[in-house]
Design a protein around this motif. Structure first.
Motif, short mmCIF file in Angstrom:
data_model
loop_
_atom_site.label_atom_id
_atom_site.label_comp_id
_atom_site.label_asym_id
_atom_site.label_seq_id
_atom_site.Cartn_x
_atom_site.Cartn_y
_atom_site.Cartn_z
N LEU A 70 3.80 -42.21 -6.71
CA LEU A 70 3.65 -42.12 -5.26
C LEU A 70 3.39 -40.70 -4.75
O LEU A 70 2.74 -40.54 -3.72
CB LEU A 70 4.88 -42.71 -4.57
CG LEU A 70 5.10 -44.22 -4.74
CD1 LEU A 70 6.44 -44.64 -4.15
CD2 LEU A 70 3.95 -44.99 -4.12
N VAL A 71 3.87 -39.69 -5.47
CA VAL A 71 3.59 -38.31 -5.07
C VAL A 71 2.09 -38.04 -5.22
O VAL A 71 1.43 -37.57 -4.28
CB VAL A 71 4.43 -37.29 -5.86
CG1 VAL A 71 4.01 -35.86 -5.54
CG2 VAL A 71 5.92 -37.48 -5.58
N ILE B 144 4.62 -30.44 -10.08
CA ILE B 144 5.80 -31.01 -9.44
C ILE B 144 6.27 -32.16 -10.32
O ILE B 144 5.46 -33.01 -10.72
CB ILE B 144 5.51 -31.47 -7.98
CG1 ILE B 144 6.75 -32.09 -7.33
CG2 ILE B 144 4.34 -32.44 -7.91
CD1 ILE B 144 7.87 -31.14 -7.03
N ALA B 145 7.55 -32.15 -10.63
CA ALA B 145 8.16 -33.21 -11.43
C ALA B 145 9.31 -33.82 -10.64
O ALA B 145 9.98 -33.13 -9.88
CB ALA B 145 8.66 -32.65 -12.75
N VAL C 195 18.34 -37.45 -7.21
CA VAL C 195 16.96 -37.13 -7.59
C VAL C 195 16.90 -35.65 -7.94
O VAL C 195 17.43 -34.81 -7.21
CB VAL C 195 15.97 -37.42 -6.43
CG1 VAL C 195 14.57 -36.93 -6.76
CG2 VAL C 195 15.97 -38.91 -6.10
N TRP C 196 16.26 -35.35 -9.06
CA TRP C 196 16.00 -33.96 -9.44
C TRP C 196 14.51 -33.68 -9.29
O TRP C 196 13.69 -34.46 -9.76
CB TRP C 196 16.42 -33.69 -10.88
CG TRP C 196 17.88 -33.40 -11.01
CD1 TRP C 196 18.86 -34.27 -11.42
CD2 TRP C 196 18.54 -32.16 -10.72
NE1 TRP C 196 20.08 -33.63 -11.39
CE2 TRP C 196 19.91 -32.35 -10.97
CE3 TRP C 196 18.09 -30.93 -10.27
CZ2 TRP C 196 20.83 -31.33 -10.79
CZ3 TRP C 196 19.01 -29.91 -10.08
CH2 TRP C 196 20.37 -30.11 -10.35
N LEU C 197 14.21 -32.59 -8.63
CA LEU C 197 12.84 -32.11 -8.45
C LEU C 197 12.67 -30.81 -9.23
O LEU C 197 13.61 -30.02 -9.32
CB LEU C 197 12.55 -31.82 -6.98
CG LEU C 197 12.82 -32.92 -5.98
CD1 LEU C 197 12.68 -32.40 -4.56
CD2 LEU C 197 11.88 -34.08 -6.22
N GLY D 45 10.51 -35.39 -0.03
CA GLY D 45 11.27 -34.26 -0.55
C GLY D 45 10.51 -33.47 -1.60
O GLY D 45 10.52 -32.24 -1.63
N ALA D 46 9.80 -34.19 -2.49
CA ALA D 46 9.02 -33.53 -3.54
C ALA D 46 7.87 -32.73 -2.95
O ALA D 46 7.63 -31.59 -3.34
CB ALA D 46 8.50 -34.57 -4.53
#
Length: 170
Positions: free
Chosen positions: A34-35, A101-102, A119-121, A156-157
């Motif tokens: 989705l990102v 970006i992960a 969630v980890w970014l 957020g990402a």
């Protein structure tokens, strides 16, 4: 969540990538692409979005990004170190990208109580051919419907990526 916020964040990222003359790659787990999908809604992004990987399952994280089985077992896929490695490894796999970006997380249902909504970014910035500097951020999403959590994670990402692109030298 209103998709107009995601669209605005995607446009912000696209503008920053163009201004900084950077190209981006994505590595996504809980958002399932989705990102990258949000970025592809921006006209002209093909000059800046190299591509990415969807590594939803642990086996895929291991196979496509070389995340060790040991790390995937402990501390697990929803951890800072796994997010960091996803951001670093996608830059290795997609050499034309300058930044990455992960995202990895547990958005339910059936998430362990201590990881539900976590969630980890990670944002990576290439430093030479074989290394990257990485910044991380942890999100705690409220108990909402899965799609709402995914939208919050995408927003957020994109915001975290934009914030890192705004920092001079990244």
């Amino acid at each position: 969540m209103d998709t107009s916020e995601i669209n605005a964040q995607a446009r912000r990222v696209a503008q920053l990538l163009a201004t900084r003359q950077k190209k981006v790659a994505t590595a996504e787990s809980c958002t399932g692409g989705l990102v990258a999908g949000a970025l592809t809604a921006v006209a002209g992004i093909s000059a800046r979005l190299c591509g990415g990987v969807i590594v939803y399952r642990n086996e895929t994280k291991h196979a496509l990004l070389d995340i060790s089985q040991q790390l995937l077992a402990d501390p697990g896929p929803v951890s800072e170190i796994v997010a960091q490695q996803m951001a670093q490894r996608v830059l290795t796999k997609i050499p034309e990208a300058d930044v990455s970006i992960a995202i990895t997380g547990h958005l339910g249902p059936n998430a362990p109580a201590d990881l539900d909504g976590v969630v980890w970014l990670a944002v990576g910035a290439r430093k030479g051919e074989e290394s990257a500097e990485v910044w991380t951020k942890k999100l705690h999403l409220p108990p909402l419907a899965r799609i709402e959590r995914q939208q919050m994670a995408v927003a957020g990402a994109l915001d975290f990526l934009a914030s890192n692109l705004e920092v001079s030298g990244r």
